[in-house]
Design a protein around this motif. Sequence first.
Motif, PDB file in Angstrom:
ATOM      1  N   MET A   1       0.853  -1.184   0.000  1.00 55.81           N
ATOM      2  CA  MET A   1       0.000   0.000   0.000  1.00 55.81           C
ATOM      3  C   MET A   1       0.896   1.244   0.000  1.00 55.81           C
ATOM      4  N   ASN A   2       0.581   2.220  -0.851  1.00 53.22           N
ATOM      5  CA  ASN A   2       1.409   3.426  -0.872  1.00 53.22           C
ATOM      6  C   ASN A   2       1.012   4.378   0.253  1.00 53.22           C
ATOM      7  N   ILE A   3       1.822   5.380   0.499  1.00 50.69           N
ATOM      8  CA  ILE A   3       1.648   6.279   1.636  1.00 50.69           C
ATOM      9  C   ILE A   3       0.319   7.035   1.572  1.00 50.69           C
ATOM     10  N   VAL A   4      -0.122   7.433   0.398  1.00 48.33           N
ATOM     11  CA  VAL A   4      -1.394   8.157   0.263  1.00 48.33           C
ATOM     12  C   VAL A   4      -2.552   7.271   0.715  1.00 48.33           C
ATOM     13  N   ASN A   5      -2.561   6.038   0.247  1.00 43.15           N
ATOM     14  CA  ASN A   5      -3.625   5.112   0.658  1.00 43.15           C
ATOM     15  C   ASN A   5      -3.556   4.803   2.149  1.00 43.15           C
ATOM     16  N   GLU A   6      -2.367   4.736   2.697  1.00 40.48           N
ATOM     17  CA  GLU A   6      -2.220   4.495   4.128  1.00 40.48           C
ATOM     18  C   GLU A   6      -2.775   5.665   4.943  1.00 40.48           C
ATOM     19  N   ILE A   7      -2.514   6.874   4.489  1.00 43.41           N
ATOM     20  CA  ILE A   7      -3.047   8.055   5.178  1.00 43.41           C
ATOM     21  C   ILE A   7      -4.570   8.063   5.101  1.00 43.41           C
ATOM     22  N   ILE A   8      -5.112   7.823   3.907  1.00 40.90           N
ATOM     23  CA  ILE A   8      -6.566   7.806   3.740  1.00 40.90           C
ATOM     24  C   ILE A   8      -7.192   6.699   4.588  1.00 40.90           C
ATOM     25  N   SER A   9      -6.566   5.546   4.617  1.00 43.65           N
ATOM     26  CA  SER A   9      -7.054   4.442   5.444  1.00 43.65           C
ATOM     27  C   SER A   9      -7.039   4.803   6.921  1.00 43.65           C
ATOM     28  N   SER A  10      -5.982   5.448   7.349  1.00 42.53           N
ATOM     29  CA  SER A  10      -5.870   5.860   8.739  1.00 42.53           C
ATOM     30  C   SER A  10      -6.943   6.891   9.092  1.00 42.53           C
ATOM     31  N   LEU A  11      -7.173   7.850   8.206  1.00 46.38           N
ATOM     32  CA  LEU A  11      -8.219   8.847   8.432  1.00 46.38           C
ATOM     33  C   LEU A  11      -9.606   8.197   8.485  1.00 46.38           C
ATOM     34  N   LYS A  12      -9.807   7.219   7.635  1.00 40.55           N
ATOM     35  CA  LYS A  12     -11.098   6.504   7.619  1.00 40.55           C
ATOM     36  C   LYS A  12     -11.328   5.784   8.946  1.00 40.55           C
ATOM     37  N   LYS A  13     -10.286   5.166   9.473  1.00 37.67           N
ATOM     38  CA  LYS A  13     -10.406   4.486  10.766  1.00 37.67           C
ATOM     39  C   LYS A  13     -10.775   5.467  11.868  1.00 37.67           C
ATOM     40  N   ILE A  14     -10.153   6.634  11.853  1.00 38.83           N
ATOM     41  CA  ILE A  14     -10.457   7.665  12.847  1.00 38.83           C
ATOM     42  C   ILE A  14     -11.919   8.098  12.717  1.00 38.83           C
ATOM     43  N   GLN A  15     -12.340   8.352  11.490  1.00 37.95           N
ATOM     44  CA  GLN A  15     -13.694   8.826  11.242  1.00 37.95           C
ATOM     45  C   GLN A  15     -14.742   7.779  11.616  1.00 37.95           C
ATOM     46  N   PHE A 131      -2.810  20.222   6.830  1.00 43.21           N
ATOM     47  CA  PHE A 131      -3.437  18.992   6.340  1.00 43.21           C
ATOM     48  C   PHE A 131      -4.748  18.715   7.078  1.00 43.21           C
ATOM     49  N   LEU A 132      -4.721  18.792   8.401  1.00 48.88           N
ATOM     50  CA  LEU A 132      -5.929  18.511   9.185  1.00 48.88           C
ATOM     51  C   LEU A 132      -7.030  19.535   8.891  1.00 48.88           C
ATOM     52  N   ASN A 133      -6.655  20.787   8.753  1.00 54.25           N
ATOM     53  CA  ASN A 133      -7.643  21.816   8.400  1.00 54.25           C
ATOM     54  C   ASN A 133      -8.251  21.533   7.027  1.00 54.25           C
ATOM     55  N   ASP A 134      -7.413  21.111   6.078  1.00 56.79           N
ATOM     56  CA  ASP A 134      -7.909  20.748   4.743  1.00 56.79           C
ATOM     57  C   ASP A 134      -8.872  19.562   4.821  1.00 56.79           C
ATOM     58  N   MET A 135      -8.533  18.571   5.623  1.00 53.31           N
ATOM     59  CA  MET A 135      -9.404  17.403   5.777  1.00 53.31           C
ATOM     60  C   MET A 135     -10.744  17.795   6.397  1.00 53.31           C
ATOM     61  N   ASN A 136     -10.702  18.630   7.431  1.00 52.49           N
ATOM     62  CA  ASN A 136     -11.948  19.096   8.054  1.00 52.49           C
ATOM     63  C   ASN A 136     -12.792  19.879   7.058  1.00 52.49           C
ATOM     64  N   SER A 137     -12.145  20.664   6.234  1.00 55.47           N
ATOM     65  CA  SER A 137     -12.855  21.438   5.226  1.00 55.47           C
ATOM     66  C   SER A 137     -13.563  20.523   4.227  1.00 55.47           C
ATOM     67  N   ILE A 138     -12.884  19.473   3.810  1.00 52.97           N
ATOM     68  CA  ILE A 138     -13.485  18.503   2.885  1.00 52.97           C
ATOM     69  C   ILE A 138     -14.720  17.878   3.515  1.00 52.97           C
ATOM     70  N   ILE A 139     -14.614  17.480   4.766  1.00 50.34           N
ATOM     71  CA  ILE A 139     -15.748  16.848   5.453  1.00 50.34           C
ATOM     72  C   ILE A 139     -16.925  17.811   5.514  1.00 50.34           C
ATOM     73  N   GLU A 140     -16.663  19.054   5.934  1.00 45.80           N
ATOM     74  CA  GLU A 140     -17.734  20.053   6.038  1.00 45.80           C
ATOM     75  C   GLU A 140     -18.344  20.354   4.676  1.00 45.80           C
ATOM     76  N   ASP A 141     -17.503  20.573   3.655  1.00 44.36           N
ATOM     77  CA  ASP A 141     -17.993  20.887   2.319  1.00 44.36           C
ATOM     78  C   ASP A 141     -18.802  19.741   1.731  1.00 44.36           C
ATOM     79  N   THR A 142     -18.303  18.526   1.880  1.00 46.14           N
ATOM     80  CA  THR A 142     -18.991  17.358   1.335  1.00 46.14           C
ATOM     81  C   THR A 142     -20.352  17.192   1.998  1.00 46.14           C
ATOM     82  N   PHE A 143     -20.395  17.336   3.308  1.00 41.38           N
ATOM     83  CA  PHE A 143     -21.659  17.213   4.032  1.00 41.38           C
ATOM     84  C   PHE A 143     -22.640  18.282   3.562  1.00 41.38           C
ATOM     85  N   SER A 144     -22.176  19.521   3.451  1.00 38.92           N
ATOM     86  CA  SER A 144     -23.040  20.614   3.001  1.00 38.92           C
ATOM     87  C   SER A 144     -23.567  20.358   1.597  1.00 38.92           C
ATOM     88  N   GLU A 145     -22.692  19.902   0.695  1.00 39.39           N
ATOM     89  CA  GLU A 145     -23.106  19.611  -0.678  1.00 39.39           C
ATOM     90  C   GLU A 145     -24.151  18.519  -0.730  1.00 39.39           C
TER      91      GLU A 145
END
Length: 155
Positions: A1-15, A131-145
């Motif tokens: 697994m590459n680093i990007v997928n590992e980060i996304i996987s880790s964020l998914k586990k947290i969420q 990075f964390l602020n960007d991730m929070n922004s994505i979550i908020e924007d996606t939910f709003s959309e």
Amino acid sequence: MNIVNEIISSLKKIQESNEITVPSIKNKLTFSQIHCIAAIEYIEDANITKLSQELGMTTGAITKMCKKLLNEGYVWKYQKEGNNKEMYYNLTELGLGVCKIHKKVHEKSYNKKKAIISQYNNEEKVTILRFLNDMNSIIEDTFSEVVENYTGSDD
């Protein structure tokens, strides 16, 4: 697994870690339920309106949550003399136990996070924060959309 997928996987586990098991409690509680219990402890005369404002949730969601917490024995409700309309909530011994554990978890979690963060230099910390602020922004924007598109499709 590459680093990007590992980060996304880790964020998914947290969420997706939105329920915890508390010893001696029959059912799992969501983070929202635990935070509602905690809010009832520190809000004087906690009612649906105050809890809704504090937790940033609709009054309908808070009403449903409080009903479940009441039925499961975490809270009890009362009315003030002369006000037969408004219901207020207070914690039972079971609810106070959850609150005590909640405080300890936050304290331990904070200290562990602080220790991990201290291992990074200031430049890395700035990158992590961005990075964390960007991730929070994505979550908020996606939910709003999604909400906007969902509610807009019913017209």
